[in-house]
Design a protein around this motif. Structure first.
Motif, mmCIF file in Angstrom:
data_model
loop_
_atom_site.group_PDB
_atom_site.id
_atom_site.type_symbol
_atom_site.label_atom_id
_atom_site.label_comp_id
_atom_site.label_asym_id
_atom_site.label_seq_id
_atom_site.Cartn_x
_atom_site.Cartn_y
_atom_site.Cartn_z
ATOM 1 N N THR A 11 0.685 -1.198 0.134
ATOM 2 C CA THR A 11 -0.031 -0.115 0.022
ATOM 3 C C THR A 11 0.748 1.153 0.088
ATOM 4 O OG1 THR A 11 -1.747 -1.173 1.229
ATOM 5 C CG2 THR A 11 -1.965 1.279 1.286
ATOM 6 N N GLU A 12 1.838 1.197 0.705
ATOM 7 C CA GLU A 12 2.858 2.315 0.958
ATOM 8 C C GLU A 12 3.521 2.334 -0.465
ATOM 9 O OE1 GLU A 12 3.920 1.643 5.536
ATOM 10 O OE2 GLU A 12 5.510 1.353 4.036
ATOM 11 N N ARG A 13 3.814 1.351 -1.077
ATOM 12 C CA ARG A 13 4.834 1.561 -2.377
ATOM 13 C C ARG A 13 3.887 1.862 -3.664
ATOM 14 N NH1 ARG A 13 9.008 2.759 -5.117
ATOM 15 N NH2 ARG A 13 9.600 1.450 -6.707
ATOM 16 N N THR A 14 2.437 1.502 -3.435
ATOM 17 C CA THR A 14 1.542 1.638 -4.674
ATOM 18 C C THR A 14 1.390 3.088 -4.835
ATOM 19 O OG1 THR A 14 0.118 -0.347 -3.786
ATOM 20 C CG2 THR A 14 -0.791 1.439 -5.252
ATOM 21 N N ALA A 15 1.468 4.028 -3.886
ATOM 22 C CA ALA A 15 1.330 5.462 -4.485
ATOM 23 C C ALA A 15 2.439 6.120 -5.015
ATOM 24 C CB ALA A 15 1.204 6.152 -2.879
ATOM 25 N N GLU A 16 3.693 5.249 -4.526
ATOM 26 C CA GLU A 16 5.097 5.656 -5.492
ATOM 27 C C GLU A 16 4.746 5.578 -6.989
ATOM 28 O OE1 GLU A 16 7.777 5.058 -1.335
ATOM 29 O OE2 GLU A 16 7.977 4.012 -3.266
ATOM 30 N N LEU A 17 4.229 4.015 -6.988
ATOM 31 C CA LEU A 17 4.006 3.458 -8.449
ATOM 32 C C LEU A 17 3.161 4.077 -9.313
ATOM 33 C CD1 LEU A 17 4.899 -0.316 -7.527
ATOM 34 C CD2 LEU A 17 6.551 1.229 -8.441
ATOM 35 N N GLU A 18 2.088 4.679 -8.731
ATOM 36 C CA GLU A 18 0.974 5.063 -9.701
ATOM 37 C C GLU A 18 1.396 6.200 -10.664
ATOM 38 O OE1 GLU A 18 -2.738 5.002 -6.469
ATOM 39 O OE2 GLU A 18 -1.769 6.892 -6.906
ATOM 40 N N ALA A 19 2.195 6.996 -10.303
ATOM 41 C CA ALA A 19 2.852 7.929 -11.155
ATOM 42 C C ALA A 19 3.852 7.263 -12.447
ATOM 43 C CB ALA A 19 3.763 8.980 -10.607
ATOM 44 N N GLU A 20 4.606 6.385 -11.944
ATOM 45 C CA GLU A 20 5.257 5.517 -12.932
ATOM 46 C C GLU A 20 4.274 4.738 -13.715
ATOM 47 O OE1 GLU A 20 8.654 1.979 -13.041
ATOM 48 O OE2 GLU A 20 8.176 3.032 -11.116
ATOM 49 N N VAL A 21 3.311 4.100 -13.373
ATOM 50 C CA VAL A 21 2.182 3.307 -14.254
ATOM 51 C C VAL A 21 1.441 4.214 -15.056
ATOM 52 C CG1 VAL A 21 0.261 1.943 -14.051
ATOM 53 C CG2 VAL A 21 2.072 1.500 -12.441
ATOM 54 N N THR A 22 1.120 5.353 -14.718
ATOM 55 C CA THR A 22 0.479 6.499 -15.713
ATOM 56 C C THR A 22 1.445 6.786 -16.735
ATOM 57 O OG1 THR A 22 -0.655 7.321 -13.717
ATOM 58 C CG2 THR A 22 -0.677 8.389 -15.796
ATOM 59 N N GLU A 23 2.489 6.780 -16.558
ATOM 60 C CA GLU A 23 3.535 7.200 -17.388
ATOM 61 C C GLU A 23 3.729 6.024 -18.425
ATOM 62 O OE1 GLU A 23 8.291 8.703 -18.018
ATOM 63 O OE2 GLU A 23 7.286 8.467 -16.117
ATOM 64 N N ARG A 24 3.768 4.893 -18.019
ATOM 65 C CA ARG A 24 4.117 3.857 -18.586
ATOM 66 C C ARG A 24 2.813 3.582 -19.602
ATOM 67 N NH1 ARG A 24 7.102 -1.045 -15.117
ATOM 68 N NH2 ARG A 24 9.043 0.003 -14.931
ATOM 69 N N ARG A 25 1.581 3.614 -19.197
ATOM 70 C CA ARG A 25 0.404 3.543 -19.902
ATOM 71 C C ARG A 25 0.451 4.494 -21.030
ATOM 72 N NH1 ARG A 25 -4.230 2.928 -15.215
ATOM 73 N NH2 ARG A 25 -3.760 0.916 -14.477
ATOM 74 N N GLU A 26 0.658 5.437 -20.846
ATOM 75 C CA GLU A 26 0.895 6.535 -21.970
ATOM 76 C C GLU A 26 1.881 6.203 -23.059
ATOM 77 O OE1 GLU A 26 -0.036 10.619 -19.324
ATOM 78 O OE2 GLU A 26 1.902 10.408 -20.070
ATOM 79 N N ILE A 27 2.862 5.458 -22.656
ATOM 80 C CA ILE A 27 4.174 5.076 -23.566
ATOM 81 C C ILE A 27 3.230 3.797 -24.305
ATOM 82 C CG2 ILE A 27 6.313 3.887 -23.736
ATOM 83 C CD1 ILE A 27 7.013 5.777 -21.277
ATOM 84 N N GLU A 28 2.717 3.159 -23.647
ATOM 85 C CA GLU A 28 2.054 1.874 -24.370
ATOM 86 C C GLU A 28 1.090 2.292 -25.345
ATOM 87 O OE1 GLU A 28 2.918 -1.397 -20.505
ATOM 88 O OE2 GLU A 28 0.760 -0.625 -21.244
ATOM 89 N N ALA A 29 0.290 3.162 -25.024
ATOM 90 C CA ALA A 29 -0.767 3.711 -25.984
ATOM 91 C C ALA A 29 -0.300 4.301 -27.184
ATOM 92 C CB ALA A 29 -1.715 4.868 -25.245
ATOM 93 N N GLN A 30 1.064 5.144 -26.921
ATOM 94 C CA GLN A 30 1.686 5.683 -28.023
ATOM 95 C C GLN A 30 2.322 4.354 -29.012
ATOM 96 O OE1 GLN A 30 4.748 8.159 -26.747
ATOM 97 N NE2 GLN A 30 3.223 9.873 -25.888
ATOM 98 N N LEU A 31 2.757 3.438 -28.386
ATOM 99 C CA LEU A 31 3.349 2.192 -28.964
ATOM 100 C C LEU A 31 2.467 1.511 -29.797
ATOM 101 C CD1 LEU A 31 6.171 0.829 -26.521
ATOM 102 C CD2 LEU A 31 6.454 2.225 -28.372
ATOM 103 N N ARG A 32 1.374 1.312 -29.089
ATOM 104 C CA ARG A 32 0.344 0.648 -29.855
ATOM 105 C C ARG A 32 -0.359 1.467 -31.203
ATOM 106 N NH1 ARG A 32 -1.719 -0.551 -24.499
ATOM 107 N NH2 ARG A 32 -3.192 1.040 -24.488
ATOM 108 N N GLU A 33 -0.542 2.776 -30.874
ATOM 109 C CA GLU A 33 -0.863 3.613 -32.053
ATOM 110 C C GLU A 33 0.214 3.482 -33.269
ATOM 111 O OE1 GLU A 33 -1.759 7.465 -31.084
ATOM 112 O OE2 GLU A 33 -2.157 8.024 -33.089
ATOM 113 N N ALA A 34 1.470 3.476 -32.729
ATOM 114 C CA ALA A 34 2.495 3.433 -33.727
ATOM 115 C C ALA A 34 2.366 1.908 -34.310
ATOM 116 C CB ALA A 34 3.846 3.640 -33.222
ATOM 117 N N LYS A 35 2.168 0.897 -33.830
ATOM 118 C CA LYS A 35 1.818 -0.489 -34.307
ATOM 119 C C LYS A 35 0.829 -0.639 -35.262
ATOM 120 C CE LYS A 35 1.557 -5.110 -33.369
ATOM 121 N NZ LYS A 35 1.052 -6.360 -32.001
#
Length: 738
Positions: free
Chosen positions: A341-365
């Motif tokens: 739970t403590e670590r989740t808050a730290e990872l949320e920002a990183e997950v959001t950034e990764r989701r944006e990158i994945e969306a860009q990669l899917r669109e490029a694909k």
């Protein structure tokens, strides 16, 4: 009538004619004698006798010749009969010598020929089979003796397979033998059959299957023994059929349990009474479920499955240690949950950034996949096989245009040439767009007159509009200082407008299609407006995707692949020309493209200078090497109309045979792709060696790749792309002759 009967009739006719001649001879002699008695003229009688003797001798010789010819014919006929009998005997000996049964039926399905091996398949009815017997009679006779299950159906099925006679079939005989029957139809409509005894093959196959089944049982038992789960299998009568060592170990069964009391009921008694297992009826016969059960201080995962053909499979898994580990893990998980739970808050920002990158990669694909599919479709749509007949048509039309024709005929020829130009431009645009996807070329931007593009489109689409009962209106701009010039790629722009007009004419049932041009400060807006059914707002972006069509009721040419507007979108993006669509259901549609203005340039032929050279090509010796006869004919017609002496060949060997030693053509025209892997560059090289000197040569090819162009540039050989434009070919030949 046979040859023997014909010879007898001829002999009888000759004999009758001989008897008639004898009667005539006797009558003539009698008349002479009576005339001699009456007249008493001995000399007259002698002269008459000599004349009659000559006539009789001539007729006798004719009769003897006829009899000799008749005897010769009888001898030939006897020899032919002897040859036929010998051939028949050899055929009979040949089919009797083969091991397989052989049988031949004529076109009326009657028995013509068979051997002893064939009768060996039907020993019970061998004495009743004879030549001339129908196949249906044989099939019914065989069924009556063998009495197969469903006798009538067996006969009808055998007759149906026999009538098709297209391959082999396998049948079982009543004595346990197996026979393979191969039947094929002869050229005269009959059927020939080969019967092969495959009993040994079938027996060997059965032995192989038995060995395979035994091997599978061994593999199954080995697999069961290597499982950590205890497994036992009971047959339909409840007897144990298979088990593994893990079962004995987990349930603590005695070594001889399967021999002494190996049954389903005995196993239930052991589990419930000896182990105290609370199975919740999961062990009952026919149960089909899974349970987690207790047996003292142990825990088992019990799975019971009923088999479709009877029998039961029961599996035991000791999960005692696993459950203890799970309890420990739960305790650990609760501790970790707080840390997560403590670590989740730290990872949320990183997950959001990764989701944006994945969306860009899917669109490029997705974009890359669409580009690849489009490139493949374009390359398949325009190939060498499409350009070959178009090249031949262009050559024939150009040759026809050089002749003296009536004005209506010349107008038709000009319209045909214009239509061929449009087809050529279409294919070239498809190829260029596919190559643009791969990054091989870039659009060729230049300045050109807009009115000439619109005139070409009017000539191309006016007949289509008239045949559809529509009005086609072209409203071009008229500038004060001369024609309107635009800056773009002329081929891609014409292709875009062609698609606009083609779609408008296809989907408009009545009314008109109008092309209009509107001036802006820096550009020209070209619009195509129709009175068709219109396009709903939610479909206006979809129609620009590949393979998307709006098949409205009554639309013409609905068999297209939906590539037209996809090509428009891609071409306009490459040209950076804005394309817009204004439409609503029931109110028609307006497709527009905005093209930048261009600068007026000096065109060829303007300023009083001549448009073409006046140098004559009469007597020029030209060698045309092409594997397509239509191309050879078209080139011969076109070049012959220019006064050239044309020699055609399909390859190097045919080409060198057209010229005597020391002779060579003035120019060589060679297609790049020839038969049997031969290429134009190798043909040119070999011809130069054969003629002993280099001869001016031109390569013709539908291959627009940069590799071929670079190779030919290195050799100094000009390249003409198919379809060949006659004016371009003529200018090139004149340049080479200077």
């Amino acid at each position: 009538m046979s040859d023997a009967d014909l010879s007898s009739a001829e002999l009888e006719a000759l004999r009758q004619e001989n008897r008639k001649l004898r009667k005539i001879n006797a009558a003539l002699i009698d008349r002479v004698e009576r005339s001699s008695d009456m007249a008493g003229n001995a000399f007259s009688m002698f002269e008459t006798a000599i004349s009659l003797e000559a006539m009789v001798r001539e007729r006798t010789m004719q009769l003897e010749d006829a009899l000799a010819k008749l005897a010769e014919a009888n001898a030939d006929l006897a020899a032919a009969h002897a040859t036929a009998d010998a051939a028949r005997m050899r055929l009979r000996d040949a089919i009797d010598s083969i091991n397989e049964g052989f049988v031949l039926f004529d076109a009326e399905d009657r028995l013509v020929l068979y051997n002893e091996a064939y009768l060996g398949f039907w020993p019970e009815i061998a004495g009743e089979i004879h030549e001339g017997m129908a196949f249906e009679e044989i099939a019914k006779l065989a069924a009556a003796h063998h009495r197969p299950v469903g006798q009538d159906r067996w006969v009808s099925d055998r007759l149906a397979r026999h009538s098709v006679a297209e391959g082999g079939q396998v049948q079982a005989l009543s004595d346990g033998r197996w026979v393979q029957i191969n039947e094929l139809r002869t050229s005269e409509g009959g059927i020939v059959g080969i019967y092969t005894d495959i009993t040994e093959v079938k027996a060997e196959d059965a032995r192989d299957r038995a060995r395979e089944l035994a091997e599978r049982n061994i593999v199954l038992q080995t697999t069961l023994d290597n499982l950590s789960e205890g497994v036992c299998l009971f047959d339909a009568e409840g007897r144990v059929a298979a088990w593994n060592e893990a079962l004995q170990r987990l349930l603590e069964l005695p070594e001889d349990w399967a021999q002494e009391w190996g049954s389903h009921d005995a196993l239930i008694d052991w589990c419930r009474d000896r182990l105290g297992m609370a199975d919740n009826r999961c062990l009952d016969w026919g149960a089909d479920r899974s349970e987690l059960v207790e047996a003292g201080d142990r825990r088992f995962e019990l799975r019971s499955n009923a088999m479709a053909r009877g029998g039961q499979v029961i599996g035991f898994t000791d999960v005692t240690d696993m459950l203890r580990a799970q309890a420990a893990l739960r305790e650990t998980a609760e501790t970790l949950e707080r840390r997560v739970t403590e670590r989740t808050a730290e990872l949320e920002a990183e997950v959001t950034e990764r989701r944006e990158i994945e969306a860009q990669l899917r669109e490029a694909k997705i974009v890359a996949e669409k580009a690849n599919l489009s490139k493949t479709s374009f390359l398949a749509a325009a190939s060498h096989d499409l350009l070959q007949p178009l090249n031949a048509a262009r050559l024939f039309v150009a040759a026809l245009g050089d002749r003296r024709l009536a004005l209506p005929t010349r107008a038709l020829v000009n319209q045909t040439s214009t239509a061929l130009d449009s087809v050529e431009d279409l294919l070239e645009a498809l190829l260029e767009i596919s190559r643009l996807d791969a990054g091989a070329i870039q659009p060729e931007i230049g300045d050109f007159r807009l009115d000439r593009v619109l005139d070409t489109l009017r000539t191309e689409f006016a007949p289509m509009a008239r045949s559809s009962g529509l009005t086609l209106a072209m409203e071009s701009l008229t500038a004060v200082d001369g024609p309107v010039w635009v800056r773009s790629d002329i081929r891609l722009l014409r292709r875009i407008l062609q698609n606009f007009l083609s779609n408008a004419l296809r989907y408009t049932q009545r009314g008109s299609v109008r092309v209009s041009c509107v001036e802006t400060a820096q550009a020209i807006r070209i619009s195509v407006t129709d009175s068709g059914p219109g396009i709903a707002p939610d479909k206006q972006q979809l129609i620009f995707e590949e393979f998307r069509r709006l098949d409205t009721p009554g639309s013409r040419g609905a068999g297209g692949k939906g590539l037209g507007l996809a090509i428009v979108r891609r071409a306009s993006d490459m040209l950076r020309h804005e394309v817009t669509l204004e439409s609503a259901p029931g109110q028609g549609a307006t497709f527009s493209i905005t093209v930048p203005r261009g600068e007026a340039v000096m065109e060829e032929g303007e300023g009083g200078g001549p448009q073409r050279s006046d140098r004559s090509m009469r007597g020029l010796s030209v060698l045309v090497v092409d594997n397509e006869r239509a191309i050879q004919t078209g080139m011969s017609t076109l070049l012959g109309g220019w006064g050239c002496a044309v020699t055609t060949a399909a390859g190097f060997d045919e080409a060198v045979g057209q010229f005597a030693d020391g002779q060579a053509p003035d120019v060589i025209l060679v297609d790049y792709h020839l038969d049997e892997g031969e290429t134009g560059d190798s043909v040119i090289e070999r011809l130069h060696r054969h003629f002993g000197r280099p001869v001016p040569s031109v390569m013709i090819s539908a291959d627009r790749g940069e590799e071929l162009k670079a190779k030919l540039d290195g050799w100094g050989i000009p390249l003409l792309n198919k379809p060949v434009k006659p004016a371009q070919l003529r200018a090139l030949l004149r340049t080479m002759l200077k």
